[in-house]
Design a protein around this motif. Structure first.
Motif, PDB file in Angstrom:
ATOM      1  N   GLY A 193       0.615  -1.464   0.126  1.00 20.68           N
ATOM      2  CA  GLY A 193      -0.048   0.231  -0.198  1.00 20.68           C
ATOM      3  C   GLY A 193       0.764   1.348   0.514  1.00 20.68           C
ATOM      4  O   GLY A 193       1.817   0.961  -0.094  1.00 20.68           O
ATOM      5  N   PHE A 194       0.634   2.447   0.517  1.00 17.10           N
ATOM      6  CA  PHE A 194       1.063   3.540   0.122  1.00 17.10           C
ATOM      7  C   PHE A 194      -0.505   4.819   0.772  1.00 17.10           C
ATOM      8  O   PHE A 194      -1.437   4.546   0.933  1.00 17.10           O
ATOM      9  N   TYR A 195       0.716   5.485   1.258  1.00 15.81           N
ATOM     10  CA  TYR A 195      -0.343   6.779   1.562  1.00 15.81           C
ATOM     11  C   TYR A 195      -2.124   7.525   1.081  1.00 15.81           C
ATOM     12  O   TYR A 195      -1.810   7.518  -0.184  1.00 15.81           O
ATOM     13  N   PHE A 196      -3.146   7.906   1.148  1.00 18.39           N
ATOM     14  CA  PHE A 196      -4.329   8.405   0.879  1.00 18.39           C
ATOM     15  C   PHE A 196      -4.271   9.417   0.592  1.00 18.39           C
ATOM     16  O   PHE A 196      -3.149  10.490   1.236  1.00 18.39           O
ATOM     17  N   ARG A 197      -4.335   9.660  -1.090  1.00 15.99           N
ATOM     18  CA  ARG A 197      -4.063  11.581  -1.554  1.00 15.99           C
ATOM     19  C   ARG A 197      -5.844  12.001  -1.256  1.00 15.99           C
ATOM     20  O   ARG A 197      -6.591  11.839  -1.436  1.00 15.99           O
ATOM     21  N   HIS A 198      -5.793  12.669   0.520  1.00 13.71           N
ATOM     22  CA  HIS A 198      -7.029  13.277   0.218  1.00 13.71           C
ATOM     23  C   HIS A 198      -7.825  14.339  -0.918  1.00 13.71           C
ATOM     24  O   HIS A 198      -7.160  15.152  -1.300  1.00 13.71           O
ATOM     25  N   PRO A 199      -8.844  13.807  -1.057  1.00 12.02           N
ATOM     26  CA  PRO A 199      -9.512  14.226  -2.636  1.00 12.02           C
ATOM     27  C   PRO A 199     -10.000  16.251  -2.064  1.00 12.02           C
ATOM     28  O   PRO A 199     -10.124  16.787  -2.754  1.00 12.02           O
ATOM     29  N   THR A 200      -9.348  16.778  -0.832  1.00 14.64           N
ATOM     30  CA  THR A 200      -9.668  18.200  -1.071  1.00 14.64           C
ATOM     31  C   THR A 200      -8.039  18.735  -0.406  1.00 14.64           C
ATOM     32  O   THR A 200      -8.118  20.307  -0.320  1.00 14.64           O
ATOM     33  N   THR A 201      -6.925  17.881  -0.171  1.00 20.83           N
ATOM     34  CA  THR A 201      -6.035  18.969   0.955  1.00 20.83           C
ATOM     35  C   THR A 201      -4.518  17.951   0.396  1.00 20.83           C
ATOM     36  O   THR A 201      -3.651  18.837  -0.022  1.00 20.83           O
ATOM     37  N   ARG A 202      -4.768  17.349  -0.859  1.00 24.02           N
ATOM     38  CA  ARG A 202      -3.413  16.744  -1.418  1.00 24.02           C
ATOM     39  C   ARG A 202      -2.449  17.815  -1.876  1.00 24.02           C
ATOM     40  O   ARG A 202      -2.357  18.091  -3.372  1.00 24.02           O
ATOM     41  N   GLY A 203      -1.847  18.089  -1.748  1.00 23.22           N
ATOM     42  CA  GLY A 203      -0.817  19.156  -2.210  1.00 23.22           C
ATOM     43  C   GLY A 203      -0.476  18.818  -3.814  1.00 23.22           C
ATOM     44  O   GLY A 203       0.355  18.094  -4.135  1.00 23.22           O
ATOM     45  N   GLY A 204      -0.750  19.683  -4.995  1.00 24.97           N
ATOM     46  CA  GLY A 204      -0.013  19.366  -6.447  1.00 24.97           C
ATOM     47  C   GLY A 204      -1.081  18.664  -6.764  1.00 24.97           C
ATOM     48  O   GLY A 204      -0.458  18.755  -7.961  1.00 24.97           O
ATOM     49  N   VAL A 205      -1.574  18.024  -6.287  1.00 25.17           N
ATOM     50  CA  VAL A 205      -2.765  17.851  -6.962  1.00 25.17           C
ATOM     51  C   VAL A 205      -4.032  17.997  -6.598  1.00 25.17           C
ATOM     52  O   VAL A 205      -5.086  18.761  -7.003  1.00 25.17           O
ATOM     53  N   TYR A 206      -5.178  18.072  -5.175  1.00 22.57           N
ATOM     54  CA  TYR A 206      -6.112  18.632  -5.008  1.00 22.57           C
ATOM     55  C   TYR A 206      -6.300  19.830  -4.622  1.00 22.57           C
ATOM     56  O   TYR A 206      -7.287  20.859  -4.803  1.00 22.57           O
ATOM     57  N   SER A 207      -5.116  21.136  -3.744  1.00 17.64           N
ATOM     58  CA  SER A 207      -5.368  21.693  -3.115  1.00 17.64           C
ATOM     59  C   SER A 207      -3.482  22.473  -2.862  1.00 17.64           C
ATOM     60  O   SER A 207      -2.503  21.389  -2.975  1.00 17.64           O
ATOM     61  N   ASN A 208      -3.817  23.682  -3.353  1.00 15.39           N
ATOM     62  CA  ASN A 208      -1.648  23.974  -2.708  1.00 15.39           C
ATOM     63  C   ASN A 208      -1.968  24.445  -1.270  1.00 15.39           C
ATOM     64  O   ASN A 208      -0.730  25.727  -1.106  1.00 15.39           O
ATOM     65  N   ASP A 209      -2.742  24.624  -1.054  1.00 10.45           N
ATOM     66  CA  ASP A 209      -3.514  25.782   0.316  1.00 10.45           C
ATOM     67  C   ASP A 209      -3.824  25.170   0.982  1.00 10.45           C
ATOM     68  O   ASP A 209      -4.511  25.823   2.778  1.00 10.45           O
TER      69      ASP A 209
END
Length: 854
Positions: free
Chosen positions: A304-320
Motif C-alpha cells: 500500500g501507499f499513503y492516501f491522497r485526500h480529495p481536498t488537501t493533497r498538495g500538488g493534486v487537489y489543493s496548494n493551500d
C-alpha cells in the motif's frame, strides 16, 4: 473478522497444541541456543568454518561467538521468509514488516546487533554474497540509506546449516563485517531429498500463505553431487488499519466515495515468489575438487501507499492546505477560473465543481474520493560462483574461485496519476529500475607449518581478492517523469508517490577494489590459542584501508573457557549510495505528505547544502566472553563493544528555499519546484554500541524421550556520540531506541516416539518510534512520538512422524494473538499499531505442514 472471533481451524490447532503440551509432548526446538536438540543429534558436534581461515572448529572451541542453526530447524516455523526465520532464531537479529515504506517493502532491512543491514557481511558457502539493488530510503532511522544483501532469495530447504558470527570480522572478510558475518551453507547430499507443502493464515482471516518447496540430491560423476532446491510461494496481504481522521471528517461531510480504510497498513501481497538453488561439487583429480553453486529468484511484491485526500493533497487537489481547490486553466484565452471553497460540505463542493467552465480542470471532478496508490516491484536475483580447491604437493591448501551476482528491482506504481498531465494522465506507471552487479575473484591459501617454539603447527593463511561493483539506474516510462502543461500552475510532476527516474538520472556507475590478507593461528599450549588477522584493501573511489584483528581463547578447566577478540573494521560506501537519485513521498510534521529528492552527495544542490564525497565508516570492536560445557549443559556469555565513526546515512530532509529552487532550475532540474526538501548520503555521526549475548542449552532424558531447554538472550544499547546538524533529535532517538534493547527466547523441546514438538516464549523489549518519520521528537512541536512497551509472544508446533517418509505438523506463531500497544496517533494515517514493531503487527498465525522425505 474480529481478533476474538477465531477461525475454527485455528482454534482446533491451538487446542491440540495446548493439549499436547499438558501431556508433556513438545518439540524439537527452534535452535535458539544453536546446539543440537534432537536425540539423534545429541552427540553431534556443530562445526563452523567462519571466524578463522584455519581448520573448521566446533562451536565451543571458537574464539568468537558463533551461532549454528541446522537447516532443518528453519522448516519448523510458520513464517517462510528467510529474514523472519533469522529473526526468530537469533535474538540480536531484528526485522519488522516495513508497511508503506517504498522499496523497503520489497526487500526488508534487517539489523544485527543494532547496526544497519549493510554492516553485516553475508556469505554463501563461504563466498561473499552480492548486495541487493534496493537502497533503503525510509529505514526507521537505523536502516536509513542502507544497501545490504537480500537473503530472502535463499529457500530454507536448500540449507545444510547457517553460521552467525557475532563479532567484527572486516579484517578477515573485508568491508561490511562490522556487526558480524552470516554464512549460509548449502546442502551437499548426492542422494535423497524432500518435498514440503505449507499453508497458513493469520487469526484475523487474512495473509493466507501457500508454499511448496523441494530438495533433491543427485550424483554428479562417480565422486560428486548435484543438490537442487526450489521453492514457490504466494501470500495475501494483511490489514491492521483504522480509518484516517481526515477521511472520517470527509465522510461525515457527505463524501461516501472514500474507501474504509482509505489507507492500508499491513504485510504486502506476494503475488509470486520463486527461488531455485543448485549446489554442485566433484573430485576432478587427486586432491582436487571442483565446485559450483548458482541461484535464480524472482518475486513480485505489492504493498500500500499513503492516501491522497480529495481536498488537501498538495500538488493534486489543493496548494493551500485544503482551503481552496487547485484548479488548472486549460485555455487561458477562455478567461480565468473561479475559486472553489474546499472546506464546504461534499454536496456543495460537488455542485461548485460541476459548475466550473469546461476549460477549468480539477482532480476533484476526476477522483472525488481521493486515491491511494499501490506500490510494488519485481525483484530478480541471480548469482553463480565456481572454483577449484584442494591440496598442492607442497602441503598448501588452496581455493581459487570466481563469482558474479546480480540484483534487479523493477518498480511499478498503480492507481495514481501524473498531476501535471491533468485528465490525460495514465493511472499506472513504470518508474524505472535499479540494478546491482558484482563480480569477484579470490585466491586463498592455508597450511599448518611446524615451528620449533610452538607445541603445535602454526596455521598460516592468506589470499588476494578482486571485486568489481556496478550500480545502474534505468529511466522510467516517459509519463512517470513527464513535465505536463499544468506543472506551471502548481500541479505535481511525475507519477505521484514515486516519480520515475529521468533519462538524465539514468546511468551506470562502477568501481573496483582489490585486497590482500593474511591470518596466523597459534596454539601456545593445550589450553591457550590466539589468532591474528591483517587485511589491506584499496578502493578506486576513496583509497585504501588496513585493518587487523586478534582473538584469544584460554581453557581454564575442562568445563570453562575464556575468549576475547579485538579488531578494527570498515564499511565502504556503496556505489549506489554515492550515485543514486530518487524521490520519495513521506510525512512531514505540519506539512503532511511531501516529496523529497535524494541526490548524490556531489550533486551541485547537495554541495550547496553541505554535501561532500563519502568516506568509509571505521569501527573498533571488542568482545570478551566465557564458554561453559558440563555434560549436556552448554552456556556462552559474551559482552561486545562496537564503536563506529563516520557512519553513513541520509541527512534529514533539508528544506529547499526559493533561492535553492531557482538554483536548481538554472542547473536544468525542471521538476525542482515539486520538491520541498533534499537529502543526500553523508558521513554524519558516530555511535557506540554495546551489549550482552547469553546462550544456554541443556538436554536430558525426560518424559520417555529427549528434552531440551534452550535460552537465548540479547541486550544491545546504542549511544549516538556525536552527529552533524543534519541529524534531528528524533533521528537520534530512533538510532538509540528504535529497536528493543532486550530480546530473548526460551524454548522447551521434546520428542516422544513418533511425536515431537516445541513451545517457545519470545520476549520483545520496549522501544521508541518516530511515527511516520515525522522528524520531530516532541509532541508539542508537531512530532508523533510513540513509546511502546514490552511484550511476550508464544509459538508452538506439534509434529507426527507417520513413518520414515511422511511427517505432518501443525503450529501457531504468537498463539495467544498478542499485539503491540495501540497508539494515540492511529487516526493520523490509519495505522493501528506501531509499524516498526519487531514482534510484528499481524497477531497470531496458524499453519500446517506436510513433508515427504525420500
Amino acid at each position: 473478522m474480529s481478533k476474538n472471533n477465531y477461525n475454527p481451524i485455528a482454534l482446533a490447532i491451538k487446542t491440540a497444541l495446548c493439549g499436547s503440551l499438558l501431556l508433556g509432548t513438545g518439540a524439537l526446538a527452534q535452535d535458539a541456543a544453536q546446539t543440537p536438540a534432537a536425540s539423534d543429534d545429541k552427540d553431534v558436534e556443530k562445526i563452523v568454518v567462519v571466524g578463522s581461515r584455519g581448520a573448521p572448529r566446533s562451536v565451543g572451541d571458537s574464539a568468537v561467538p558463533v551461532d549454528v542453526i541446522g537447516g532443518e530447524e528453519f522448516a519448523k516455523n510458520g513464517t517462510s521468509d528467510m529474514v523472519s526465520l533469522m529473526s526468530a532464531n537469533v535474538p540480536s537479529f531484528n526485522v519488522n514488516a516495513q508497511p508503506i515504506n517504498d522499496a523497503s517493502t520489497l526487500i526488508r532491512p534487517a539489523n544485527l546487533r543494532g547496526l544497519p543491514p549493510d554492516s553485516t557481511l553475508v556469505l554463501v558457502n563461504g563466498k561473499r554474497r552480492h548486495r541487493a539493488a534496493v537502497i533503503t530510503f525510509l529505514g526507521s532511522g537505523i536502516s536509513d540509506g542502507s544497501q545490504g544483501p537480500d537473503i530472502s532469495v535463499i529457500p530454507s530447504i536448500a540449507l545444510k546449516q547457517i553460521e552467525v558470527l557475532r563479532d567484527g570480522a572486516a579484517a578477515q572478510y573485508g568491508s561490511d563485517a562490522i556487526a558480524g558475518v552470516i554464512n549460509f551453507r548449502l546442502k551437499d547430499a548426492s542422494e535423497g531429498g524432500s518435498l514440503e507443502v505449507k499453508t497458513g493464515q493469520h487469526y484475523e482471516g487474512d495473509g493466507d500463505l501457500r508454499q511448496i518447496s523441494g530438495n533433491i540430491g543427485l550424483p554428479f560423476t562417480d565422486n560428486g553431487f548435484a543438490n537442487l532446491s526450489a521453492e514457490y510461494k504466494q501470500s495475501d496481504p494483511t490489514s491492521r488499519s483504522v480509518q484516517r481522521w481526515d477521511a472520517t471528517d470527509s465522510i461525515a461531510s457527505g463524501n461516501n466515495l472514500i474507501a474504509d480504510p482509505a489507507q492500508v497498513w499491513g504485510s504486502p501481497e506476494f503475488k509470486r515468489d520463486a527461488k531455485v538453488f543448485l549446489n554442485m561439487g566433484a573430485e576432478v583429480a587427486k586432491n582436487r575438487e571442483f565446485y559450483l553453486f548458482t541461484n535464480w529468484a524472482e518475486r513480485d511484491v505489492e504493498g500500500g501507499f499513503y492516501f491522497r485526500h480529495p481536498t488537501t493533497r498538495g500538488g493534486v487537489y489543493s496548494n493551500d492546505g485544503g482551503e481552496t481547490l487547485l484548479i488548472g486553466n486549460l485555455d487561458e484565452s477562455m478567461g480565468s477560473c473561479p475559486t472553489v471553497d474546499a472546506t464546504q460540505n461534499f454536496a456543495d463542493l460537488t455542485a461548485d465543481v460541476n459548475a466550473l467552465p469546461d476549460h477549468c480542470f480539477t482532480f476533484f471532478s476526476m477522483l472525488p474520493g481521493g486515491f491511494t496508490p499501490k506500490f510494488g516491484g519485481v525483484v530478480t536475483d541471480t548469482a553463480i560462483a565456481s572454483g577449484v580447491k584442494g591440496e598442492l604437493d607442497s602441503g598448501w591448501f588452496f581455493d581459487a574461485s570466481m563469482s558474479v551476482g546480480r540484483s534487479e528491482v523493477e518498480f511499478y506504481i498503480k492507481n495514481t496519476i501524473n498531476p501535471s498531465l491533468g485528465a490525460d494522465t495514465p493511472r499506472s506507471f513504470s518508474p524505472g529500475k535499479y540494478v546491482q552487479l558484482e563480480k569477484a575473484a579470490n585466491l586463498d591459501f592455508n597450511k599448518p607449518i611446524e615451528v620449533d617454539a610452538l607445541p603445535y603447527p602454526l596455521n598460516v593463511a592468506g589470499g588476494v581478492e578482486y571485486r568489481d561493483e556496478t550500480f545502474e539506474i534505468y529511466a522510467g516510462d516517459p509519463a512517470s517523469f513527464e513535465v505536463g502543461s499544468l506543472a506551471s500552475q502548481g500541479f505535481g510532476i511525475g507519477s505521484n508517490g514515486f516519480p520515475g527516474f529521468k533519462p538524465e538520472d539514468a546511468g551506470s556507475f562502477n568501481r573496483y577494489s582489490y585486497a590482500a590478507y593474511t591470518e596466523l593461528g597459534a596454539e601456545f599450549s593445550d589450553a591457550f590459542r590466539m589468532d591474528f588477522a591483517l587485511r589491506y584493501e584499496d578502493f578506486e573511489d576513496f583509497g585504501n584501508t588496513t585493518n587487523g584483528k586478534v582473538t584469544a581463547r584460554y581453557q581454564l578447566t575442562d568445563e570453562l573457557a575464556l575468549r576475547a577478540a579485538a579488531s578494527t573494521g570498515f564499511r565502504a560506501p556503496t556505489i549506489g549510495q554515492s550515485s543514486v537519485r530518487n524521490v520519495t513521498t513521506s510525512f512531514a510534521a505540519g506539512l503532511g505528505l511531501v516529496d523529497t529528492a535524494t541526490l548524490p552527495p556531489t550533486h551541485p544542490i547537495s554541495v550547496q547544502k553541505g554535501g561532500k564525497p563519502l568516506t568509509p565508516e571505521e569501527s573498533k570492536n571488542f568482545s570478551i566472553g566465557t564458554v561453559l560445557e558440563v555434560d549436556d549443559w552448554y552456556v556462552t556469555l559474551d559482552y561486545f563493544h562496537i564503536k563506529v565513526e563516520d557512519r553513513i546515512s541520509q541527512t534529514s530532509s533539508l528544506d529547499l528555499t526559493p533561492e535553492d529552487i531557482e538554483a536548481l532550475l538554472a542547473l536544468g532540474v525542471k521538476d525542482a519546484s515539486s520538491f520541498t526538501g533534499v537529502k543526500y548520503f553523508t558521513n554524519d555521526f558516530d555511535t557506540t554500541t554495546q551489549g550482552v549475548d547469553l546462550v544456554s542449552n541443556y538436554s536430558m532424558d525426560l518424559w520417555g524421550g529427549r528434552t531440551t531447554f534452550s535460552l537465548a538472550y540479547n541486550w544491545t544499547d546504542t549511544t549516538v556520540d556525536s552527529h552533524s546538524e543534519y541529524i534531528s533529535d528524533a533521528k537520534v532517538e530512533q538510532l538509540e531506541r528504535g529497536l528493543p534493547r532486550v530480546r530473548g527466547s526460551f524454548t522447551l523441546a521434546q520428542n516422544y516416539g513418533d511425536w515431537e514438538g516445541f513451545i517457545r516464549f519470545n520476549h520483545f523489549g520496549a522501544f521508541y518510534e518516530d511515527h511516520l518519520d515525522s522528524g520531530v521528537l516532541l509532541e508539542s512541536e508537531g512530532g508523533l512520538p510513540i513509546e511502546v512497551g514490552s511484550e511476550i509472544t508464544t509459538d508452538m508446533e506439534l509434529t507426527y512422524h507417520v513413518n520414515d517418509s511422511y511427517d505432518i505438523a501443525v503450529g501457531a506463531q504468537n498463539i495467544f494473538d498478542v499485539y503491540p500497544d495501540e497508539h494515540k496517533w492511529d487516526g493520523v494515517a490509519g495505522s493501528k499499531y506501531p509499524t516498526t514493531a519487531v514482534m510484528g503487527i499481524n497477531g497470531g498465525f496458524y499453519y500446517a505442514r506436510f513433508t515427504y522425505k525420500f
